[in-house]
Design a protein around this motif. Structure first.
Motif, mmCIF file in Angstrom:
data_model
loop_
_atom_site.group_PDB
_atom_site.id
_atom_site.type_symbol
_atom_site.label_atom_id
_atom_site.label_comp_id
_atom_site.label_asym_id
_atom_site.label_seq_id
_atom_site.Cartn_x
_atom_site.Cartn_y
_atom_site.Cartn_z
ATOM 1 N N LYS A 2 23.989 16.742 31.151
ATOM 2 C CA LYS A 2 24.255 18.098 30.681
ATOM 3 C C LYS A 2 25.256 18.789 31.601
ATOM 4 N N ARG B 298 29.101 19.972 30.658
ATOM 5 C CA ARG B 298 29.501 21.356 30.885
ATOM 6 C C ARG B 298 30.734 21.418 31.776
ATOM 7 N N ASP C 105 34.281 22.987 30.773
ATOM 8 C CA ASP C 105 34.843 24.086 31.558
ATOM 9 C C ASP C 105 36.208 23.713 32.131
ATOM 10 N N ASP D 22 26.056 28.570 23.214
ATOM 11 C CA ASP D 22 26.826 29.218 24.279
ATOM 12 C C ASP D 22 26.503 30.703 24.330
ATOM 13 N N ARG E 144 27.159 30.481 31.851
ATOM 14 C CA ARG E 144 28.346 30.749 31.022
ATOM 15 C C ARG E 144 28.967 32.108 31.371
#
Length: 300
Positions: A70, A74, A78, A140, A275
């Motif tokens: 995970k 991410r 990003d 998100d 986030r």
């Protein structure tokens, strides 16, 4: 060799709890997801999932791998977004959820213009009136209407204030009379929103909230159907202004004044703490605030 697409499939399955739901989220077939899972397990030389015809569960090794996978996914997302941002371009995937009725009436048009301005964003919008979980459902961000109630560490960004109005059709009021006080409401039928925590009517009286539970004429989990039931003369409904601005203007619905103001709400965007720095979410928040206005355009 570990492939990112296989790791992404595993993360989607782990978060959604099923291959079917993971396939829906990723816009792939179930057979492709299954193939990528098998490929991942072969490359790692271990079993990550226990699969039967009835149940899918994550192994102990799978749970450990999920946390790392995970974070990897991410970081990749990003990093890709950061490169785009340095070029002055917002790019990458964005998955959000919103209430069905608000999404249809107001959010959709705002998002269409946002995507036209940022065509490299891949947006997935899920409309659902249930209280979805940011973490468990893999979003998100989630747009909500109501009091700010979140589970876990999240960032909440206000988009607009929202007033509620107690309304009924002129036909209903002619047949059953106008309630003039909070006490009068107990003798009227209510059209009730059946989502958790929203069934009661709350009014502000001298800085305190008074709860009213009218007799139920209809219980339903969708605001547009509540509005239509009020138009049909089935009872009183406590509705946000964004549902009824047209119906009030053309006098198909009337505002009922019981001497107390209905409790207001907030329209806000919630996202996980990790986030916080997302340029896409910052841009979306600013865009929606500008489009909705303060006070919002539907209360003009």
């Amino acid at each position: 060799m570990l492939k990112l697409e296989s790791a992404a499939a595993f993360v989607a399955v782990a978060e959604s709890g099923s291959i079917s739901e993971a396939a829906r989220r990723m816009s792939l077939s179930k057979s492709v997801i299954s193939e990528r899972l098998s490929e991942l397990e072969r490359s790692l030389g271990t079993k990550l999932l226990d699969r039967t015809t009835r149940k899918l569960s994550i192994t102990e090794t799978g749970r450990s791998f999920y946390e790392r996978a995970k974070r990897i996914m991410r970081e990749v997302a990003d990093a890709s977004a950061e490169i785009g941002e340095r070029r002055g371009d917002l790019t990458g995937q964005l998955r959000i959820a919103a209430p069905t009725s608000f999404g249809i009436l107001h959010l959709g048009a705002a998002l269409f213009d946002f995507l036209a301005k940022h065509p490299r964003i891949e947006l997935t919008l899920d409309l659902d009136d249930r209280f979805v979980s940011l973490v468990a459902d893999g979003y998100d961000a989630v747009l909500r209407h109501g009091p700010v109630v979140e589970d876990g560490p999240v960032i909440v960004r206000k988009l607009a204030s929202s007033r509620r109005f107690l309304v009924a059709s002129p036909d209903y009021l002619e047949r059953f009379g106008w309630p003039r006080s909070i006490e009068d409401l107990k003798r009227h039928k209510g059209i009730i929103y059946s989502i958790r925590g929203a069934a009661d009517w709350r009014f502000k009286i001298k800085r305190r909230l008074v709860t009213v539970r009218p007799e139920t004429g209809l219980r339903v989990n969708n605001g547009i159907l509540m509005r239509d039931a009020a138009l049909a003369g089935l009872g009183l409904a406590l509705l946000p202004a964004y549902f009824i601005q047209t119906e009030l203007a053309d006098k198909r619905l009337a505002v009922v004044d019981v001497g107390a103001e209905p409790e207001g709400a907030t329209i806000y965007l919630a996202c996980p703490e990790d986030r916080r720095g997302s340029a896409k979410l910052r841009a979306l928040t600013a865009w929606l605030r500008d489009v909705f206005g303060d006070p919002p355009y539907w209360e003009a």
